[in-house]
Design an enzyme around this catalytic site. Sequence first.
Site, PDB file in Angstrom:
ATOM      1  N   ASP A  41     -48.121 -25.202  -9.634  1.00  9.01           N
ATOM      2  CA  ASP A  41     -48.953 -25.822  -8.615  1.00  9.01           C
ATOM      3  C   ASP A  41     -48.671 -25.211  -7.245  1.00  9.01           C
ATOM      4  O   ASP A  41     -47.507 -24.964  -6.896  1.00  9.01           O
ATOM      5  CB  ASP A  41     -48.662 -27.330  -8.603  1.00  9.01           C
ATOM      6  CG  ASP A  41     -49.583 -28.100  -7.681  1.00  9.01           C
ATOM      7  OD1 ASP A  41     -50.809 -28.095  -7.931  1.00  9.01           O
ATOM      8  OD2 ASP A  41     -49.085 -28.719  -6.725  1.00  9.01           O
ATOM      9  N   GLU A 101     -35.401 -15.299 -21.057  1.00  9.75           N
ATOM     10  CA  GLU A 101     -34.281 -15.704 -21.906  1.00  9.75           C
ATOM     11  C   GLU A 101     -34.755 -16.168 -23.283  1.00  9.75           C
ATOM     12  O   GLU A 101     -33.955 -16.269 -24.218  1.00  9.75           O
ATOM     13  CB  GLU A 101     -33.504 -16.853 -21.242  1.00  9.75           C
ATOM     14  CG  GLU A 101     -32.787 -16.474 -19.971  1.00  9.75           C
ATOM     15  CD  GLU A 101     -32.203 -17.695 -19.258  1.00  9.75           C
ATOM     16  OE1 GLU A 101     -31.636 -17.524 -18.166  1.00  9.75           O
ATOM     17  OE2 GLU A 101     -32.334 -18.825 -19.792  1.00  9.75           O
TER      18      GLU A 101
END
Length: 566
Positions: free
Chosen positions: A220, A269
Amino acid sequence: MTDVRSDDTRQAIEAEQATDASWWRQAAVYQIYPRSFADADGDGLGDLPGILSRVDYLASLSIDAIWLSPFYPSALADGGYDVADYRDVDPRLGTLDDFDKLIAALHERGIRVIVDIVPNHTSNLHEWFGEALAAGRGSAARERYIFRDGTGDGGEEPPTDWESVFGGPAWERVEDGQWYFHNFATEQPDLNWDHPEVREDFLRTLRFWSDRGVDGFRIDVAHMLTKDLSEPLPSRAELELIPQDGNHPLIDRDDVHEVYAEWRRVFDEYDPPRTAVAEAWVSTSERRAKYASAEGLGQAFNFDLLEADFDAAAFRTIIADNLAQAQATGSSTTWVLSNHDVTRHATRYGLPALAGRPVKQGTEWVAAGGPDDAIDRGRGLRRARAATLLLLGLPGSTYLYQGEELGLQEVAEIAAEQRQDPAFFRGGEFDGLGRDGCRVPLPWSADGASFGFGDAAAHLPQPAWFADHAVDVETADPESTLSLYREALGIRRLLQTEERLDWIETGRTDVLRLVRPNGWQVVANFGTDAFPLEAEEADRVVLGTAEDRSVPGETTVWIAPEGLLG
């Protein structure tokens, strides 16, 4: 729907899509505004169990992913974008266990999940803000936010005359006399992104949801996190004159990309890497491209069509520019016609020169559901269907907003006392009717207390004409907008190819024609006069209707390559 691929080929493609780390590049993503999708517990507010009850509906759309607007604990000062806890579920919407069940059900159906992250500000009910108020002036707790002393006698005037996006002052005074900055509602204090605790806590949040199986994140107001509030602060007039070129005090600063480079390391990751898409309302496509870099979020929303009329030249320019920008950055572009912040496109295209907002006639604001003589509903829906089919034929990803597959118009007939959008009450950037009209709960059936949304009246009033657009009504109608979306999305996900296109000149300024590398063609007629097709082309139309071997006005058709029809 015409069968364009054999079952073996279809299964092979779907298996490849399920493990493809680049799935997001040409995905069809369906945005869910949770509080208005489906209500399972009968309190009038949509919830996660409600979404879970509708996963087969979502699967029937042949979408690749859903994007969940905020479902976190919130006082709903701004529709859930005032987050009180980033690592939990609002108890009115369910529990973390409900979230896990929803993720599992969607993944079982091959649907990935993107969640909203709101990093610019917290709710004023967030634990940190409570600590900041209690700790007082000069405290470490206040350093997580943007507090300043006021001006004038006794500091009674705000630090600047800046206005918030939602209207009114951008500063709010607290009990001990200091002021805090809020770019949006008073209940949404901005975070200080220079603070290491703020940065570390959001890394924890990204890992929390990624560990629960979330596939990606929508960020956002991604362009507003970092700020330079060095003294002296400019006035509002001076602020408006500062170029948004990377050094603006509040908007689209170059140093925000240091944040996203750190986030990218977290995304990577995981296997496959988590995806992200930026909501970045910035000044140029070149500025937007920075958010879409492979070292950052990877993708950024292209909102250009939200501000364009239904016009062939405008669409072609926007399509060409955004594909060129995507190629330059190595990202893929996004195509958006509606979302939770804008007037639905079936309404925009039924009003003249709307450019994405309600239109003021005299002293009245009008949109769908308003005065009948202010909108051509039939034309708006016809154009909306044509624009959607054009977008679904383009390379890149497409973001769809709940209810557009039903052909829903904007709902304007909401009394002031029933409205919820802070922009409506504060008269800010989202002027006129605010954003409640596109957030009205969906109609699932033609009857019932809330058209099948739940067992009680919905939290925003649904108009009587929703009955004609209910899911059960449109499912039974092969010519409905829902049937069109299902057919288009079902074909689209099996026909993705290289992320490019070539234009075929039509000899008309109001007709666009393109071909994808696999021979797939899209013909979009923005005019009112029919566009003729060759007889053999008309025979290969697999979506849309070629009447009298031509493309009717304000209509789009898809033409399959020779030899592909099964």
